[in-house]
Design a protein around this motif. Structure first.
Motif, PDB file in Angstrom:
ATOM      1  N   UNK A  20      -4.247   5.254  -9.149  1.00  0.00           N
ATOM      2  CA  UNK A  20      -3.688   3.899  -9.127  1.00  0.00           C
ATOM      3  C   UNK A  20      -2.399   3.932  -8.320  1.00  0.00           C
ATOM      4  N   UNK A  21      -2.484   3.455  -7.084  1.00  0.00           N
ATOM      5  CA  UNK A  21      -1.341   3.440  -6.178  1.00  0.00           C
ATOM      6  C   UNK A  21      -1.038   2.007  -5.766  1.00  0.00           C
ATOM      7  N   UNK A  22      -0.040   1.863  -4.912  1.00  0.00           N
ATOM      8  CA  UNK A  22       0.268   0.543  -4.367  1.00  0.00           C
ATOM      9  C   UNK A  22      -0.941  -0.027  -3.625  1.00  0.00           C
ATOM     10  N   UNK A  23      -1.639   0.854  -2.929  1.00  0.00           N
ATOM     11  CA  UNK A  23      -2.826   0.410  -2.196  1.00  0.00           C
ATOM     12  C   UNK A  23      -3.919  -0.058  -3.154  1.00  0.00           C
ATOM     13  N   UNK A  24      -4.023   0.617  -4.317  1.00  0.00           N
ATOM     14  CA  UNK A  24      -5.016   0.218  -5.316  1.00  0.00           C
ATOM     15  C   UNK A  24      -4.746  -1.204  -5.783  1.00  0.00           C
ATOM     16  N   UNK A  25      -3.496  -1.484  -6.119  1.00  0.00           N
ATOM     17  CA  UNK A  25      -3.123  -2.820  -6.593  1.00  0.00           C
ATOM     18  C   UNK A  25      -3.299  -3.849  -5.488  1.00  0.00           C
ATOM     19  N   UNK A  26      -2.907  -3.482  -4.259  1.00  0.00           N
ATOM     20  CA  UNK A  26      -3.033  -4.402  -3.130  1.00  0.00           C
ATOM     21  C   UNK A  26      -4.482  -4.769  -2.883  1.00  0.00           C
ATOM     22  N   UNK A  27      -5.364  -3.756  -2.930  1.00  0.00           N
ATOM     23  CA  UNK A  27      -6.790  -4.004  -2.720  1.00  0.00           C
ATOM     24  C   UNK A  27      -7.363  -4.869  -3.841  1.00  0.00           C
TER      25      UNK A  27
END
Length: 366
Positions: A20-27
């Protein structure tokens, strides 16, 4: 489920949590990683993000159990997001309230802090300052600490009174505080007022005493040496006020009111008065200073000058971050207005105040 399967399942869950990264949340939200990062870090760029979008991002971060990697963030931005808090003591009611305010604001801004306690040892103060810098703190907040030399980092001094370049002092308006307390006692008819001075090492002592003497002169109140006692103890509990209360009584000079340096001293002095058979406020009115949490629940509840200690800590944290991030204009001083809280430890003065009119003082005077 077999032990091997359970272990693999736990490992899989742990792996998913790590992903769970920033990219995960963004996607997940259909946004850019930069937008998510700005909202979660409350950076300057977040001002252009609609409030409903910020709330969507925060909600998603909670639901996905997002845990920011502060180490990676520090390396990427070459910052530690850490503040050094330098205090005289951490367990006393005054300091703990201020540090609580500091912690609240720093936590909201995703900052950490390291705290050191110097107990007014100048060598220890210097050593700890160097240690904090070596650990990468970006700024300092000092509490009840006298600073005389220009610090190497942005610094905010709570109860700082010396004009030092690079230091923002957060100070109470002590003259206003003295006016509130002494006017209250004067309106109640008190003329024989005793004063308890703060410890010489306390950063507020000199300024507060100067304010009290100035205001007393303006109001026509006599500040008599025989009714003035100095706190010598370093105790941070109400026990600090017990010996000075005893000392006032031992001087055999009648008085109808006491204005104490702080609340813990006032509460301790009340113990001494009661032990001598005096009633508060019927025989002696008592005024404290600070309005620590215990003041309202002392016996009797204490009339006092309120310092907004929690708010002062929050302002200190807000100011030091602004200084670090070079936002706003540097201010050498931020003044805080006091309030006056009237409770049950003050009452009208007796019409005739002598050692013979108060049995307890009569016995002390013999």
């Amino acid at each position: 489920m077999k032990p091997g399967i359970e272990a693999r399942s736990a490992a899989r869950r742990k792996s998913l949590e790590k992903k769970v990264t920033l990219k995960t949340i963004a996607s997940h939200l259909g946004l850019t990683p930069g937008t998510v990062s700005a909202a979660l870090n409350n950076s300057a760029a977040a001002r252009s993000i609609p409030e409903h979008t910020k709330q969507r991002i925060l909600t998603a971060a909670r639901e996905l159990n997002y845990r920011p990697n502060f180490f990676a963030r520090s390396l990427r931005l070459q910052r530690t997001f850490t503040i050094g808090v330098i205090a005289e003591e951490i367990g006393d009611a005054y300091g703990s309230m201020i540090i609580s305010g500091i912690e609240q604001h720093l936590r909201q801004q995703n900052f950490f802090f390291l705290t050191v306690i110097h107990r007014h040892d100048k060598k220890l103060l210097q050593t700890y300052s160097q240690m904090l810098q070596a650990r990468g703190v970006e700024g300092f907040i000092t509490v009840d600490t006298s600073i005389s030399d220009q610090p190497a980092l942005p610094t905010v001094a709570v109860a700082g009174h010396q004009n030092v370049p690079g230091v923002t002092n957060i100070v109470l308006d002590h003259k206003r505080a003295a006016q509130l307390a002494l006017t209250h006692l004067r309106e109640l008819g008190h003329e024989e007022i005793a004063f308890i001075k703060g410890q010489r090492f306390s950063s507020d002592s000199e300024v507060r005493w100067a304010a009290i003497t100035d205001v007393a002169k303006e109001l026509g109140i006599s500040v008599r040496p025989e009714l003035t006692v100095q706190i010598e103890s370093t105790d941070s509990t109400p026990a600090v006020g017990y010996p000075v209360g005893k000392e006032l009584l031992a001087r055999k000079r009648p008085f109808t009111a006491v204005f104490a340096y702080n609340d813990i001293t006032a509460i301790g002095a009340i113990w001494a008065f009661r032990e001598a058979g005096l009633r508060v406020p019927e025989d002696i009115s008592v005024v404290g200073f600070d309005d620590i949490p215990g003041a309202e629940f002392s016996n009797p509840p204490l009339t006092t000058v309120r310092q907004p200690l929690l708010r002062m800590g929050q302002i200190a944290a807000q100011t030091v971050i602004a200084r670090i991030e070079e936002r706003g204009v540097y201010a050498p001083e931020i003044a805080i207005e006091p309030e006056f809280v009237v409770r049950e430890s003050t009452a009208p003065a007796r019409s005739s105040v002598t050692a013979h009119s108060i049995p307890a003082l009569q016995s002390v005077a013999k």
